[in-house]
Design a protein around this motif. Structure first.
Motif, PDB file in Angstrom:
ATOM      1  N   MET A  61      -3.666  19.678 -40.825  1.00  0.00           N
ATOM      2  CA  MET A  61      -3.464  21.529 -40.321  1.00  0.00           C
ATOM      3  C   MET A  61      -3.420  22.162 -41.755  1.00  0.00           C
ATOM      4  O   MET A  61      -4.392  23.045 -40.972  1.00  0.00           O
ATOM      5  CB  MET A  61      -2.467  21.458 -39.885  1.00  0.00           C
ATOM      6  CG  MET A  61      -1.754  20.972 -38.602  1.00  0.00           C
ATOM      7  SD  MET A  61      -0.043  20.743 -38.606  1.00  0.00           S
ATOM      8  CE  MET A  61       0.576  21.829 -38.265  1.00  0.00           C
ATOM      9  N   ARG A  62      -3.646  22.345 -43.051  1.00  0.00           N
ATOM     10  CA  ARG A  62      -3.853  23.004 -43.703  1.00  0.00           C
ATOM     11  C   ARG A  62      -5.581  23.066 -43.914  1.00  0.00           C
ATOM     12  O   ARG A  62      -5.811  24.497 -43.970  1.00  0.00           O
ATOM     13  CB  ARG A  62      -3.209  22.738 -45.504  1.00  0.00           C
ATOM     14  CG  ARG A  62      -3.519  23.686 -46.348  1.00  0.00           C
ATOM     15  CD  ARG A  62      -2.996  23.160 -47.381  1.00  0.00           C
ATOM     16  NE  ARG A  62      -3.823  22.199 -47.969  1.00  0.00           N
ATOM     17  CZ  ARG A  62      -4.903  21.785 -48.869  1.00  0.00           C
ATOM     18  NH1 ARG A  62      -6.107  23.399 -48.547  1.00  0.00           N
ATOM     19  NH2 ARG A  62      -6.061  20.172 -48.325  1.00  0.00           N
ATOM     20  N   ALA A  63      -5.860  22.450 -43.435  1.00  0.00           N
ATOM     21  CA  ALA A  63      -7.553  22.933 -43.984  1.00  0.00           C
ATOM     22  C   ALA A  63      -7.890  23.209 -42.769  1.00  0.00           C
ATOM     23  O   ALA A  63      -9.562  23.784 -42.811  1.00  0.00           O
ATOM     24  CB  ALA A  63      -8.045  20.919 -44.439  1.00  0.00           C
ATOM     25  N   ALA A  64      -7.540  23.190 -41.182  1.00  0.00           N
ATOM     26  CA  ALA A  64      -8.158  23.950 -40.466  1.00  0.00           C
ATOM     27  C   ALA A  64      -7.336  25.140 -40.089  1.00  0.00           C
ATOM     28  O   ALA A  64      -7.319  25.552 -39.350  1.00  0.00           O
ATOM     29  CB  ALA A  64      -7.881  23.199 -39.092  1.00  0.00           C
TER      30      ALA A  64
ATOM     31  N   LEU B 211      -8.278  23.894 -33.717  1.00  0.00           N
ATOM     32  CA  LEU B 211      -8.116  23.047 -34.203  1.00  0.00           C
ATOM     33  C   LEU B 211      -7.204  22.533 -35.037  1.00  0.00           C
ATOM     34  O   LEU B 211      -6.175  21.497 -34.872  1.00  0.00           O
ATOM     35  CB  LEU B 211      -9.649  22.681 -35.407  1.00  0.00           C
ATOM     36  CG  LEU B 211      -9.431  21.319 -36.128  1.00  0.00           C
ATOM     37  CD1 LEU B 211      -9.533  20.011 -35.621  1.00  0.00           C
ATOM     38  CD2 LEU B 211     -10.219  21.175 -37.194  1.00  0.00           C
ATOM     39  N   LEU B 212      -6.762  23.506 -35.022  1.00  0.00           N
ATOM     40  CA  LEU B 212      -5.149  23.597 -35.958  1.00  0.00           C
ATOM     41  C   LEU B 212      -3.972  23.352 -34.997  1.00  0.00           C
ATOM     42  O   LEU B 212      -3.140  22.911 -35.296  1.00  0.00           O
ATOM     43  CB  LEU B 212      -4.793  25.077 -36.117  1.00  0.00           C
ATOM     44  CG  LEU B 212      -3.282  25.144 -36.640  1.00  0.00           C
ATOM     45  CD1 LEU B 212      -3.014  24.664 -38.350  1.00  0.00           C
ATOM     46  CD2 LEU B 212      -3.349  26.751 -37.190  1.00  0.00           C
ATOM     47  N   ILE B 213      -4.266  23.886 -33.835  1.00  0.00           N
ATOM     48  CA  ILE B 213      -3.241  23.366 -32.802  1.00  0.00           C
ATOM     49  C   ILE B 213      -3.300  22.116 -32.366  1.00  0.00           C
ATOM     50  O   ILE B 213      -2.248  21.203 -32.404  1.00  0.00           O
ATOM     51  CB  ILE B 213      -3.820  24.483 -31.221  1.00  0.00           C
ATOM     52  CG1 ILE B 213      -3.188  25.852 -31.721  1.00  0.00           C
ATOM     53  CG2 ILE B 213      -2.584  23.452 -30.228  1.00  0.00           C
ATOM     54  CD1 ILE B 213      -1.478  25.780 -31.718  1.00  0.00           C
ATOM     55  N   GLN B 214      -4.882  21.463 -32.423  1.00  0.00           N
ATOM     56  CA  GLN B 214      -4.849  19.556 -32.240  1.00  0.00           C
ATOM     57  C   GLN B 214      -4.012  19.441 -33.075  1.00  0.00           C
ATOM     58  O   GLN B 214      -2.645  18.288 -32.576  1.00  0.00           O
ATOM     59  CB  GLN B 214      -6.007  19.431 -32.288  1.00  0.00           C
ATOM     60  CG  GLN B 214      -6.647  20.375 -30.574  1.00  0.00           C
ATOM     61  CD  GLN B 214      -6.416  20.405 -29.159  1.00  0.00           C
ATOM     62  OE1 GLN B 214      -5.631  18.627 -29.340  1.00  0.00           O
ATOM     63  NE2 GLN B 214      -6.085  20.904 -29.008  1.00  0.00           N
TER      64      GLN B 214
ATOM     65  N   SER C 290      -0.962  33.900 -38.344  1.00  0.00           N
ATOM     66  CA  SER C 290       0.391  32.946 -37.229  1.00  0.00           C
ATOM     67  C   SER C 290      -0.159  32.119 -38.551  1.00  0.00           C
ATOM     68  O   SER C 290       0.588  30.209 -37.902  1.00  0.00           O
ATOM     69  CB  SER C 290      -0.043  32.983 -35.780  1.00  0.00           C
ATOM     70  OG  SER C 290      -1.516  32.728 -36.341  1.00  0.00           O
ATOM     71  N   ALA C 291      -1.049  31.526 -39.072  1.00  0.00           N
ATOM     72  CA  ALA C 291      -1.764  30.308 -38.750  1.00  0.00           C
ATOM     73  C   ALA C 291      -0.504  30.011 -40.245  1.00  0.00           C
ATOM     74  O   ALA C 291       0.054  28.829 -40.445  1.00  0.00           O
ATOM     75  CB  ALA C 291      -3.322  30.298 -39.761  1.00  0.00           C
TER      76      ALA C 291
ATOM     77  N   ARG D 134      -0.277  28.912 -27.604  1.00  0.00           N
ATOM     78  CA  ARG D 134      -0.261  29.053 -28.796  1.00  0.00           C
ATOM     79  C   ARG D 134      -1.361  29.599 -30.055  1.00  0.00           C
ATOM     80  O   ARG D 134      -1.806  29.541 -30.408  1.00  0.00           O
ATOM     81  CB  ARG D 134       0.713  27.849 -29.588  1.00  0.00           C
ATOM     82  CG  ARG D 134       1.638  27.534 -29.161  1.00  0.00           C
ATOM     83  CD  ARG D 134       2.233  26.365 -28.359  1.00  0.00           C
ATOM     84  NE  ARG D 134       1.700  25.713 -29.892  1.00  0.00           N
ATOM     85  CZ  ARG D 134       2.568  23.617 -29.479  1.00  0.00           C
ATOM     86  NH1 ARG D 134       2.293  23.377 -29.080  1.00  0.00           N
ATOM     87  NH2 ARG D 134       1.954  23.077 -30.876  1.00  0.00           N
ATOM     88  N   VAL D 135      -2.650  28.753 -28.692  1.00  0.00           N
ATOM     89  CA  VAL D 135      -4.023  29.340 -29.618  1.00  0.00           C
ATOM     90  C   VAL D 135      -4.552  30.555 -29.031  1.00  0.00           C
ATOM     91  O   VAL D 135      -5.051  30.974 -29.867  1.00  0.00           O
ATOM     92  CB  VAL D 135      -5.410  28.276 -28.317  1.00  0.00           C
ATOM     93  CG1 VAL D 135      -6.599  28.576 -28.767  1.00  0.00           C
ATOM     94  CG2 VAL D 135      -5.347  26.749 -28.879  1.00  0.00           C
TER      95      VAL D 135
END
Length: 234
Positions: A127-130, A136-139, A182-183, A172-173
Motif C-alpha cells: 500500500m505504501r509503495a502504491a 492500485l492502492l484501493i486494490q 487521502s492516501a 474510495r477511488v
C-alpha cells in the motif's frame, strides 16, 4: 408463479429438515413432482430458481444436487444485489459496513495467526509503495481488509463484508483522485489497525477500524451534502 413458489418452499423444507442434506442428489423430476404433489413444470421452475440462488447445482447429464450450502455460495447474490442499489443508498451501505467491520476487526485481533499478521504487514508495505496510484492502492486496501476479516474464521461475516465492500470501491477511488492527502490518511489509519492487531489488542483494533470507516463515511456525507446543495440551486 404460485405453484413455483410452493415448489420452492417444499424443496427448501426438505433441505432444512435434513431430508436432502448438502451434497445429496435430488430424485428425478417426475419422482420429485409426485413426492411433493406438484406439477413437473412447477418443480422445473423451482429448480431453476434454487440453482440461481446457489442452493442447487444442476449437472447436465448427471442430475441435480444440493450444494454445500456454504455461506460464500448462498450469500454470493448479495454482491450483485448491492451493485444494483441506487447511488443514493451508498451511504446506507457504508453505515452497515461501520456496524460490522470494526467488530470483525476486533474479533480478528484475538484469532489472527502470526503468518496472517506477516501477510498483512506485507500488504501494508505494498500500500505504501502504491500511494501515488489510487486504483492500485484501493486494490491493496481491499486485500488488507479481506485478510483481516478472513482471520475471524467466520465465513458468513466474511461473505457479508465482501458483498458490501465492492459497492464502496468506486467512491474510495474517487476520493483518492480528488483528495491530495487521502492516501497518507489511509496509510496512517491502516498502520494503526495493523499495530493494534499485532499487539492482540481487541478494543484498540475495533476502535482503529471504526476511525477508518468513519473517515470514509464522513467524507461521503460531505460530498453527498454538497451535491444536494448544488442540485437545489439548479
Amino acid at each position: 408463479m404460485a405453484l413455483t413458489d410452493e415448489a420452492i418452499t417444499k424443496i427448501r423444507n426438505m433441505i432444512r429438515s435434513g431430508e436432502l442434506p448438502p451434497g445429496t442428489r435430488l430424485p428425478p423430476e417426475q419422482q420429485l413432482a409426485a413426492q411433493i404433489g406438484l406439477s413437473r413444470s412447477g418443480v422445473r421452475e423451482a429448480v431453476k430458481a434454487l440453482e440461481m440462488a446457489r442452493v442447487l447445482d444442476v449437472r447436465r447429464g448427471d442430475g441435480t444436487y444440493v450444494t454445500s450450502l456454504a455461506p460464500h455460495l448462498l450469500l454470493e447474490g448479495l454482491r450483485f444485489a448491492v451493485e444494483l442499489l441506487r447511488d443514493d443508498t451508498l451511504l446506507e451501505v457504508v453505515e452497515v459496513r461501520r456496524l460490522l467491520e470494526p467488530a470483525a476487526t476486533g474479533l480478528a485481533a484475538t484469532r489472527m495467526s502470526d503468518a496472517a499478521l506477516d501477510e498483512l504487514g506485507q500488504i501494508l508495505e505494498d500500500m505504501r509503495a502504491a500511494a501515488a496510484d489510487p486504483e492500485l492502492l484501493i486494490q491493496y486496501d481491499i486485500a488488507f481488509h479481506r485478510t483481516v476479516i478472513a482471520a475471524t474464521g467466520n465465513e458468513t461475516l466474511t461473505s457479508l463484508l465482501d458483498g458490501l465492500s465492492d459497492r464502496t470501491v468506486r467512491a474510495r477511488v474517487w476520493r483518492g483522485l480528488i483528495e491530495a492527502n487521502s492516501a497518507h490518511v489511509t496509510l496512517d489509519e491502516h498502520r494503526a489497525i495493523y499495530r493494534a492487531l499485532r499487539s492482540r489488542d481487541q478494543l484498540l483494533a475495533q476502535a482503529s477500524a471504526l476511525v477508518h470507516v468513519n473517515t470514509s463515511e464522513s467524507w461521503l456525507r460531505a460530498v453527498l451534502s454538497e451535491q444536494s446543495i448544488d442540485s437545489s440551486n439548479i
